[in-house]
Each structure stands twice: as structure tokens, then as C-alpha cells.
Motif scaffolding. Sequence first.
Motif, PDB file in Angstrom:
ATOM      1  N   VAL A 103       0.853  -1.187   0.000  1.00 64.50           N
ATOM      2  CA  VAL A 103       0.000   0.000   0.000  1.00 64.50           C
ATOM      3  C   VAL A 103       0.888   1.236   0.000  1.00 64.50           C
ATOM      4  O   VAL A 103       1.662   1.456   0.939  1.00 64.50           O
ATOM      5  CB  VAL A 103      -0.937   0.026   1.221  1.00 64.50           C
ATOM      6  N   TRP A 104       0.764   2.009  -1.057  1.00 60.98           N
ATOM      7  CA  TRP A 104       1.491   3.277  -1.134  1.00 60.98           C
ATOM      8  C   TRP A 104       0.565   4.397  -0.646  1.00 60.98           C
ATOM      9  O   TRP A 104      -0.513   4.607  -1.180  1.00 60.98           O
ATOM     10  CB  TRP A 104       1.908   3.526  -2.583  1.00 60.98           C
ATOM     11  N   THR A 105       0.985   5.093   0.391  1.00 63.96           N
ATOM     12  CA  THR A 105       0.144   6.122   1.006  1.00 63.96           C
ATOM     13  C   THR A 105       0.558   7.531   0.650  1.00 63.96           C
ATOM     14  O   THR A 105      -0.149   8.480   1.002  1.00 63.96           O
ATOM     15  CB  THR A 105       0.153   5.985   2.541  1.00 63.96           C
ATOM     16  N   ASP A 106       1.690   7.694  -0.022  1.00 65.04           N
ATOM     17  CA  ASP A 106       2.201   9.020  -0.374  1.00 65.04           C
ATOM     18  C   ASP A 106       2.340   9.914   0.859  1.00 65.04           C
ATOM     19  O   ASP A 106       2.128  11.123   0.800  1.00 65.04           O
ATOM     20  CB  ASP A 106       1.274   9.683  -1.406  1.00 65.04           C
ATOM     21  N   GLY A 107       2.656   9.277   1.996  1.00 62.63           N
ATOM     22  CA  GLY A 107       2.869  10.032   3.226  1.00 62.63           C
ATOM     23  C   GLY A 107       1.614  10.485   3.932  1.00 62.63           C
ATOM     24  O   GLY A 107       1.681  11.237   4.917  1.00 62.63           O
ATOM     25  N   ARG A 108       0.454  10.033   3.488  1.00 59.03           N
ATOM     26  CA  ARG A 108      -0.801  10.469   4.135  1.00 59.03           C
ATOM     27  C   ARG A 108      -1.064   9.664   5.405  1.00 59.03           C
ATOM     28  O   ARG A 108      -1.248   8.442   5.358  1.00 59.03           O
ATOM     29  CB  ARG A 108      -1.977  10.301   3.161  1.00 59.03           C
ATOM     30  N   LEU A 116     -16.090  14.277   6.242  1.00 58.50           N
ATOM     31  CA  LEU A 116     -14.882  15.083   6.331  1.00 58.50           C
ATOM     32  C   LEU A 116     -13.627  14.227   6.475  1.00 58.50           C
ATOM     33  O   LEU A 116     -13.571  13.321   7.295  1.00 58.50           O
ATOM     34  CB  LEU A 116     -14.982  16.034   7.529  1.00 58.50           C
ATOM     35  N   ASN A 117     -12.614  14.552   5.683  1.00 62.01           N
ATOM     36  CA  ASN A 117     -11.273  14.000   5.883  1.00 62.01           C
ATOM     37  C   ASN A 117     -10.336  15.184   6.069  1.00 62.01           C
ATOM     38  O   ASN A 117      -9.949  15.849   5.107  1.00 62.01           O
ATOM     39  CB  ASN A 117     -10.838  13.147   4.696  1.00 62.01           C
ATOM     40  N   SER A 118      -9.958  15.461   7.318  1.00 60.19           N
ATOM     41  CA  SER A 118      -9.156  16.643   7.630  1.00 60.19           C
ATOM     42  C   SER A 118      -7.726  16.525   7.140  1.00 60.19           C
ATOM     43  O   SER A 118      -6.995  17.515   7.126  1.00 60.19           O
ATOM     44  CB  SER A 118      -9.169  16.903   9.137  1.00 60.19           C
ATOM     45  N   ALA A 119      -7.309  15.303   6.735  1.00 58.08           N
ATOM     46  CA  ALA A 119      -5.918  15.109   6.310  1.00 58.08           C
ATOM     47  C   ALA A 119      -5.675  15.518   4.870  1.00 58.08           C
ATOM     48  O   ALA A 119      -4.521  15.545   4.431  1.00 58.08           O
ATOM     49  CB  ALA A 119      -5.522  13.643   6.512  1.00 58.08           C
ATOM     50  N   VAL A 120      -6.729  15.810   4.131  1.00 60.95           N
ATOM     51  CA  VAL A 120      -6.535  16.161   2.718  1.00 60.95           C
ATOM     52  C   VAL A 120      -6.773  17.656   2.539  1.00 60.95           C
ATOM     53  O   VAL A 120      -7.500  18.285   3.309  1.00 60.95           O
ATOM     54  CB  VAL A 120      -7.484  15.352   1.810  1.00 60.95           C
ATOM     55  N   PRO A 121      -6.149  18.251   1.529  1.00 62.77           N
ATOM     56  CA  PRO A 121      -6.247  19.706   1.369  1.00 62.77           C
ATOM     57  C   PRO A 121      -7.627  20.147   0.893  1.00 62.77           C
ATOM     58  O   PRO A 121      -8.364  19.395   0.277  1.00 62.77           O
ATOM     59  CB  PRO A 121      -5.172  20.013   0.320  1.00 62.77           C
ATOM     60  N   ARG A 122      -7.918  21.369   1.172  1.00 66.36           N
ATOM     61  CA  ARG A 122      -9.177  22.000   0.789  1.00 66.36           C
ATOM     62  C   ARG A 122      -9.055  22.607  -0.601  1.00 66.36           C
ATOM     63  O   ARG A 122      -8.004  23.120  -0.977  1.00 66.36           O
ATOM     64  CB  ARG A 122      -9.491  23.095   1.817  1.00 66.36           C
ATOM     65  N   TYR A 142     -14.889  16.638   1.642  1.00 66.47           N
ATOM     66  CA  TYR A 142     -16.033  16.327   2.502  1.00 66.47           C
ATOM     67  C   TYR A 142     -16.910  15.217   1.927  1.00 66.47           C
ATOM     68  O   TYR A 142     -17.984  14.947   2.466  1.00 66.47           O
ATOM     69  CB  TYR A 142     -16.875  17.595   2.701  1.00 66.47           C
ATOM     70  N   GLN A 143     -16.453  14.565   0.866  1.00 63.10           N
ATOM     71  CA  GLN A 143     -17.285  13.577   0.190  1.00 63.10           C
ATOM     72  C   GLN A 143     -17.368  12.266   0.981  1.00 63.10           C
ATOM     73  O   GLN A 143     -16.346  11.658   1.325  1.00 63.10           O
ATOM     74  CB  GLN A 143     -16.713  13.273  -1.191  1.00 63.10           C
ATOM     75  N   LEU A 144     -18.594  11.821   1.234  1.00 63.28           N
ATOM     76  CA  LEU A 144     -18.812  10.561   1.955  1.00 63.28           C
ATOM     77  C   LEU A 144     -18.163   9.380   1.242  1.00 63.28           C
ATOM     78  O   LEU A 144     -17.448   8.578   1.853  1.00 63.28           O
ATOM     79  CB  LEU A 144     -20.316  10.289   2.079  1.00 63.28           C
ATOM     80  N   MET A 145     -18.435   9.245  -0.041  1.00 60.13           N
ATOM     81  CA  MET A 145     -17.942   8.089  -0.777  1.00 60.13           C
ATOM     82  C   MET A 145     -16.422   8.044  -0.776  1.00 60.13           C
ATOM     83  O   MET A 145     -15.811   6.986  -0.574  1.00 60.13           O
ATOM     84  CB  MET A 145     -18.499   8.120  -2.197  1.00 60.13           C
ATOM     85  N   LEU A 146     -15.783   9.186  -0.966  1.00 60.01           N
ATOM     86  CA  LEU A 146     -14.319   9.216  -0.964  1.00 60.01           C
ATOM     87  C   LEU A 146     -13.763   8.913   0.420  1.00 60.01           C
ATOM     88  O   LEU A 146     -12.715   8.277   0.555  1.00 60.01           O
ATOM     89  CB  LEU A 146     -13.830  10.577  -1.454  1.00 60.01           C
ATOM     90  N   ASN A 147     -14.455   9.361   1.455  1.00 55.71           N
ATOM     91  CA  ASN A 147     -14.003   9.065   2.816  1.00 55.71           C
ATOM     92  C   ASN A 147     -14.148   7.579   3.124  1.00 55.71           C
ATOM     93  O   ASN A 147     -13.324   7.001   3.843  1.00 55.71           O
ATOM     94  CB  ASN A 147     -14.793   9.893   3.818  1.00 55.71           C
TER      95      ASN A 147
END
Length: 639
Positions: A48-53, A248-254, A309-314
Amino acid sequence: MVQSDLHVSGDASEIMSASPFSLVEDTSSYAAAVDAFLSDTARAKVPVWTDGRPDLAASVACAAGLYGEARRPAACSYGIVVRPEAMPAGLVALLEPLADKWLAGEEVGAGLLDALFGKAADEAEVHTLLVAGLYEHLTVDTVWPLMRAAELRPDVRLRLLTGRDAASLAWFTAKQYAHTAPDVRDIGMFTAVDRGLTRSGIHLLDEEGMKTADVRSEILGTRWSRLLLQGHGKDDSINLADYTICGLNSAVPRKENVIGPICAYSDEPTCYKPVDKLIQLRDVRAAEVVLSSCNSGPFADAAVYDPKYQLMLNAIDGTAKDVVAAITGHEAGHSENLSWLESVRERGSSAAAFNSSIRTVGPSPAYVHFGMGAAEEGDTPEPPAVVPAQLLLTASARLTAYLAGGLLSFRNPLRSGLESLAARVDHQITRQSQVVRDPADTARSLLFDLEQLDLAIAEQFVNDPENEFGGSFGYFAERSTVDPSSSATVRCPCGRPAERFIRRALAPTALDTEGVICTRCSDVALGLPGGPSLLIEAEEDLLQGDVRPVRVTVRDARPGTIQLGLFVAKYGREYCTATPELQKVHIGPDGVGETEFTLTLSPYTAPMAYYMTAYAVQDLAVTIARRPYNAFPTPDSSE
């Protein structure tokens, strides 16, 4: 909205040692790890590559208790990678075994399925098409034509793999190689918009139960094999009573140029619902999550809110390897929930269960399956029947016409009974009632109500032949127009030519009516299309003091019983009587019944032309037939 702490307890190294996944920091190491994994899938861990996330690393750790061994999933028949240049080489390599044959991205289109599998659907052979790409590249024009085409083909299953960025897609792809741990068996349904559901073996919390339950603890405290979350919401949240499933995913940019929910514009934790009752979707441990609300998984160019803030992406960033979400608004309710409950029992597809059921209320499929799905899906059960019986619909139309306009005065004693039945019928027609109620019970109840009202309407004719129901044909005619295509030449019972025709109602306060008009006898028949018809057989030329039988035959009636009466014209009632005034007549399986009345002319009957009227009432339909007769003076015996 507020983001919860990382949702993993225990030593991280111990957790990852038992996990089917391994974390990789950089893309070059990732490509090498993917090659090693694909060379020895049985013994290697899924890279799993996380790109540092950190959010993805936390989800990988959280998923350790959800998944067991890793192995290659069953490959789809065909696959398409949209814009592969936006992905690292390791991800493209990890995607490759997921389809037997890969097509170029530009081949996506409505005609692709016919080109691949032929125009004739063969349900005996199921084909699968996988489309993989970053969320920003899965637009309406890209995916929607494929979805519509797949919906028309029961032999094709469409699967999507996506993510908010390449790292999310890499994590989602990795989960496709992991199999749900054998001790993860719980299935859950949490619905804030439905009630009255029961199913053994499924943890079910409905609208009533949510009023007192600790919804957050129940959802987060279990490892779910399949979990349905249902409530009102948008692409950022689902409401479960006072609780809220948060995207909400606070770890990703707005993305500052895209609208966000209220929390996007506050430095303090805030939400339109109680902050302490937020449930972060990434914290939910579930192999499959069904997000059953409107627009819970929109296309990238059809979303309301920033992808942050997308449910599906979260959900994709979380633990789920399969995410089912709605790309648009829909009317999913009790019927769809029953279909889903039946489907999961048979290991069927959640998206197929919902889409097959909402066909009766929506013009297109609403639910999309993100993920590869089960290698061997169970058959999608036939959705519950939601089309009301024809008699229920017929009664509803007749009740509406009688009550909504000015036909019946507010003093009419039958209004209250008709209004009560209208309210019951209006409820029984609903999709939920069609699913919940036994159709046989509904039919029995309706027939009982109709027979009571039919008798009451017939008794109004006995008490006053010129009653408001008797005037319905004139009332409806004023709000109708003749359908020229319905005209047909027939024979009147008197033997002369007559014209049969249908008047089509112009407003819901009127009903279509059918009439027969004779060149000699004028209106000889009036009724409702689909209702019974009447034939009067009687002598036409009578003498003062005669007593004669009158036979009335009913045709095209519903088998059962019908109320049938006979009266003479108002100007002749001083001299002529018809007995009995009303009869209950049995209607056989062929829709036919008959009975006999007695017409009595007094010795003092004024010699002139008269007419008699037979009427029948069944299922709130009034049918009328007229027959002329003549009263001749009694010959003087001395002459």
C-alpha cells in the motif's frame, strides 16, 4: 465537523504484523513491492502506497482486523484505466490482474457494451467491466452512458475503482486483493427513514430505535461484513436521527474555489448537527458500506461539495473494499430495504438490489458499486411487487371524482363514508403499504368497504331516484369530450340503430363515461368503461292494469355480488310501480347475472309513453339502462 483521533488501538507493529497489507513510502519502492507481491501472492502482503498520508496509514492499520489472507480476486472480463498517466507505475501494475483484457480509455462510451458482448443480452453468461481512474476523471460524460447501458443488460456488471488521488486509489485497489476475515460476519442496517423491518441474523436499527440508541457506539463497536447506513443527507453527510455520518477527511487539502459545508468556514469544530454525535465514516470498520442517501456518491463534476467532505471518498479512504453509493437523488424506501435484506441473505449485490427495486419510481439507476464485489454474487431477488391491484386504483379514481368536485353536496350522507374509504385507499396505494400489507388482506378489506358503500348508494336510488349519483353522468359529461375513435354503430334493444361512444374526462373531478344513444329511444345506456352493462327485457306495449315481468341481465361485472334496482320515470310513478325496489344479485365467474322485477300498471294509468330505468352499483360504479314502454287504454268490453 470535527475529525476523530486515529481509530486504532494497540501496538502498531503488532497490528501490521497480522495485517495482509504492508506500507510503502515511495513510488519506486512501491513498484518493486507490487512486482514481488504479484510474483508470490500467496505469501506476500499487499503493498500500500500512502504518499505520506497519515489518514491512509491509519486506515491500513484499522483494516488489519477486518481482512484475512490476500489473494488475487476473480478478474473482470474487461477493464479500462482512465488517464493512467496520472498514476504511479506500481498502481497500474497492481490494477493489471483485475481484468482479463484491458481497453484504451478513449473506448468508454454507451456503445461499448454492445461492441464487447453483442447487442443481444445472454443472461446465462455474465460479463464484468471494470473502470478505474482518479475521482476527478470519473465525470458524468465518462461513466453515465456506461451505467445506463449496463442497466439495460442483465448480463453485464459494471465495477468502478477510484480515489480522491493516486494514493487513495492505490489503497482501494490493494483492498481488492484482501478477503474478509472469516470471523467478520455481522451485517447491519441503520435506517433513520424506515421502520417495521425485521430479519433474523441482521443487526437492525430503524427510525424508532434510533430515538434511544447510542448509534455511534453500535456502529463503531462492530466489525461489519456488510453495513447499510440510510438517512436524509447530501454528498457530505447522512443523518441518523441526532447522529450524523460525516464525510470530512481533515488530512486532505481544501479546494478553496469549491463550496464546502458549514464546517469548512469555521476555525472551531462546528456542524449543522450535534458535534458530539458525529460518526467519522473512516472510523467505521466494514468490508462493504452502503451509503443509502441521495447523492452520496456523485460524479466528480456533479458533486455539491469539495471532495474533502465527500462521503464516498471518505469510505474509500477507510476500511471498506466495496462502497455502494447513490450518484443522484432517488426514492429508495421500505421496498428497497426489503430487497436489500433479501439480497444480502443470498450474498447478492447491494447496488443491484436497490436499482432493481427503484425502477418503478425512478427513470434510471441510482446506485453504483465501487469495488470489485464478490467473485460469485448471488442472484438479485425479485423486488417486492409495488403495483397496486387494479381494483384499488379504480376505487381511488372514482372516489377522487366523487369527492373532489361539486358532484356531491356536503350534506350528502355518504360523504363521510366515501372520505374514510378514500383515506384508506390513498394509504394502501403507497409503495410501502404494497410491500408491507398482504395483498389478499387488502383485497378483502377493500371488497367489504365497497360492498357497504355500493348498498348505500343503491339505497339512495330507492329513496330518491333523482339523487346526486344519478346525476353524475350529466356532471361528468360537462367536463368531458367525446372520443371520436370510440364511436361504433350498434343495435338498440328496440331493434333500431344506435351509437356507442366514450366521453373522456378533462379533469380529475370527472370520470370517463360510456353511453349508447338510440335514434328512437335516446339515452338507453350509461356507465363507466370497465364497469358492468345492463340489458332490460320487457314487453313494450301494455294495457292499463297490466302486471308484467321485467328481466334485467348484468354483463361484464366483477364476479361476486351487485346491487340492482328498477324504477319508472318520475311522471309515471303515480300509476306504475316496479317491485322489488332493490335486489342483491349474484354474478358468476363469467361476469353475468340476472334477475326479474315486476312492473305493475294501475287501472287508472294515464295512457301515454313511459320508460323504466334499471340501475346497478358495483365498486362505486353506477350503471344505468332505460327501456321505453307504452300504456294503452284498456279496451271497453262493451264494444
